[in-house]
Design an enzyme around this catalytic site. Sequence first.
Site, PDB file in Angstrom:
ATOM      1  N   SER A 191     -23.901  14.592  15.270  1.00  0.00           N
ATOM      2  CA  SER A 191     -24.709  14.698  16.490  1.00  0.00           C
ATOM      3  C   SER A 191     -25.927  15.591  16.234  1.00  0.00           C
ATOM      4  O   SER A 191     -26.872  15.579  17.018  1.00  0.00           O
ATOM      5  CB  SER A 191     -23.873  15.275  17.632  1.00  0.00           C
ATOM      6  OG  SER A 191     -23.225  16.469  17.236  1.00  0.00           O
ATOM      7  N   GLU A 246     -13.390   9.005  21.537  1.00  0.00           N
ATOM      8  CA  GLU A 246     -14.642   9.191  22.269  1.00  0.00           C
ATOM      9  C   GLU A 246     -14.872   8.049  23.249  1.00  0.00           C
ATOM     10  O   GLU A 246     -14.841   6.873  22.868  1.00  0.00           O
ATOM     11  CB  GLU A 246     -15.815   9.296  21.271  1.00  0.00           C
ATOM     12  CG  GLU A 246     -17.173   9.462  21.960  1.00  0.00           C
ATOM     13  CD  GLU A 246     -18.278   9.951  21.028  1.00  0.00           C
ATOM     14  OE1 GLU A 246     -17.987  10.325  19.882  1.00  0.00           O
ATOM     15  OE2 GLU A 246     -19.433   9.952  21.473  1.00  0.00           O
TER      16      GLU A 246
HETATM   17  O1  KIV Z   1     -21.047  14.365  16.054  1.00  0.00           O
HETATM   18  C1  KIV Z   1     -20.364  14.868  16.965  1.00  0.00           C
HETATM   19  O2  KIV Z   1     -20.739  15.852  17.610  1.00  0.00           O
HETATM   20  C2  KIV Z   1     -19.066  14.259  17.251  1.00  0.00           C
HETATM   21  C3  KIV Z   1     -18.326  14.725  18.469  1.00  0.00           C
HETATM   22  C4  KIV Z   1     -19.019  14.321  19.712  1.00  0.00           C
HETATM   23  C5  KIV Z   1     -16.900  14.301  18.469  1.00  0.00           C
HETATM   24  O3  KIV Z   1     -18.627  13.408  16.520  1.00  0.00           O
HETATM   25 NA    NA Z   2     -20.064  12.643  14.972  1.00  0.00          NA
END
Ligand code: KIV
Ligand code: NA
Length: 265
Positions: free
Chosen positions: A46, A181
């Site tokens: 992310s 998710e």
């Molecule tokens: O990349 C991320 O932050 C994630 C989480 C939202 C589980 O994979």
């Molecule tokens: Na992720």
Amino acid sequence: MKKVSVASLLKKKQDGQKFATLTAYDASFAKLFDDCGIDLILIGDSLGMVLQGESSTLPVTVEQVAYHTRCVASSTERTMVVADMPFMSYATPEQSYENAAALMRAGANMVKMEGGEWLCETIQGLVERGVPVCGHLGLTPQSVNVFGGFKIQGRGDAAARQLINSAMELEKAGIQLLVLECIPAPLAKRVARSLTIPVIGIGAGKDTDGQILVMQDMLGITAGYVPSFSKNYLEVTGNIREAVKLYIDEVEQGLFPAAEQSFDE
Ligand code: KIV
Ligand code: NA
């Protein structure tokens, strides 16, 4: 201070104790989260969206995740540190070994990868070689172009059955944690009950064993789209430390996520 491990998270699941986790990407936030009692920090891919301003996680590289993993790992003591394997870094078992090694050398205690049955050989190989693995099912953002957008997954009987099967196959292959998710809350509950290992939800309702949020979302500072399953804890508390503590309290008491942050079947 005793470090959180797969064993202590498993014990929490067995004792019916919910646990709170967050993403982090730098030493200052990671230390604050560790001090507040966050059990696990994910260096999520992310970071492509919340740090780099990209519109998906696909541009993120192993070197970038390794850099941020080093930043987090060097400042934390108690929390478990999990690093995301970015897009195409685990396309084959051999690629996954080399890239997981880079993240483990940077200080990760575990790596996370998105996908179902096709990953079983990779997972088994990594675990045999000393790399603990966290699975990730449901809305797996690296597949956004296959899904045709960031859309809820696992709706309908066939999709639900498929997701439960995948979760059980991943557990058999050796994953020690699983992230779910953006799936219906009742489905996430079924998966959490079907598996021995702890299941961590995001947009997956209150009945998973743990919860995770992207830190910028829970502080209400995300530039761009904020998912509906998140909650702005800074707005409620006016203080970052209190925001994190309230998030932990609400997760432990089963108050977060509420129905308004969850999806129906
Ligand atoms: O990349 C991320 O932050 C994630 C989480 C939202 C589980 O994979
Ligand atoms: Na992720």
